[in-house]
Design an enzyme around this catalytic site. Sequence first.
Site, PDB file in Angstrom:
ATOM      1  CG  HIS A   1     -13.881  17.404  16.381  1.00  8.20           C
ATOM      2  ND1 HIS A   1     -14.692  18.393  16.884  1.00  8.20           N
ATOM      3  CD2 HIS A   1     -13.887  16.405  17.285  1.00  8.20           C
ATOM      4  CE1 HIS A   1     -15.158  18.012  18.059  1.00  8.20           C
ATOM      5  NE2 HIS A   1     -14.695  16.804  18.322  1.00  8.20           N
ATOM      6  CG  MET A   2     -13.700  11.921  10.882  1.00  7.04           C
ATOM      7  SD  MET A   2     -13.465  11.676   9.108  1.00  7.04           S
ATOM      8  CE  MET A   2     -15.093  12.138   8.526  1.00  7.04           C
TER       9      MET A   2
ATOM     10  CG  ASN B   1     -18.554  12.300  19.390  1.00  7.35           C
ATOM     11  OD1 ASN B   1     -19.062  11.221  19.117  1.00  7.35           O
ATOM     12  ND2 ASN B   1     -17.380  12.406  19.983  1.00  7.35           N
TER      13      ASN B   1
ATOM     14  NE  ARG C   1       0.948  12.234  15.590  1.00 10.85           N
ATOM     15  CZ  ARG C   1       0.663  11.227  14.762  1.00 10.85           C
ATOM     16  NH1 ARG C   1      -0.368  10.432  15.008  1.00 10.85           N
ATOM     17  NH2 ARG C   1       1.405  11.010  13.690  1.00 10.85           N
ATOM     18  CG  ASP C   2      -7.873  13.856  20.966  1.00 13.18           C
ATOM     19  OD1 ASP C   2      -9.009  14.027  20.490  1.00 13.18           O
ATOM     20  OD2 ASP C   2      -7.606  14.037  22.180  1.00 13.18           O
ATOM     21  CB  ILE C   3      -4.636  17.253  23.668  1.00 13.80           C
ATOM     22  CG1 ILE C   3      -3.501  17.816  24.489  1.00 13.80           C
ATOM     23  CG2 ILE C   3      -5.932  17.209  24.459  1.00 13.80           C
ATOM     24  CD1 ILE C   3      -3.666  19.293  24.832  1.00 13.80           C
TER      25      ILE C   3
ATOM     26  CD  GLU D   1     -15.349  16.276  26.008  1.00 15.23           C
ATOM     27  OE1 GLU D   1     -14.176  16.531  25.677  1.00 15.23           O
ATOM     28  OE2 GLU D   1     -15.659  15.416  26.857  1.00 15.23           O
ATOM     29  CB  VAL D   2     -14.151  20.887  20.609  1.00 18.46           C
ATOM     30  CG1 VAL D   2     -13.623  22.107  19.860  1.00 18.46           C
ATOM     31  CG2 VAL D   2     -13.248  20.553  21.789  1.00 18.46           C
TER      32      VAL D   2
END
Length: 116
Positions: free
Chosen positions: A101-102, A88, A30-32, A96-97
Amino acid sequence: MAEETIFSKIIRREIAADIVYQDDLVTAFRDINPQAPTHVLIVPNKLIPTVNDATSEDEPALGRMLTVAAKIATDEGISADGYRLIINCNRNGGQEVYHIHMHLVGGRPLGRILGR
Ligand code: 5GP
């Protein structure tokens, strides 16, 4: 060699994250900073910094990301209503990272694809 990000530590379970799925190729957590009721990141276990760096050897992991997204969407109960998958790339893409990642986002109407 690309520099590791925090996602590699999450994959190796060296730092805490709410991991919802993991197998030999991909990890999902899960995204923070969730942007919707469901906001899960699905990442290849192997460090691939951006989509630009993906090769044909990475196709099994990249394909797995999609089928795992569908499984998680079903598990989350958002399959029928629908959701959005986002990857992205680099600065203009808002990345950003630097570990592919999807984003799986859903659980509410998401509107048009681009905010502006
Ligand atoms: P990007 O903008 O690169 O496509 O998205 C990076 C995402 O990673 C952001 O949605 C951000 O909230 C998430 N994120 C950054 N650091 C962490 C972290 O340490 N743990 C988790 N679970 N998510 C993170």
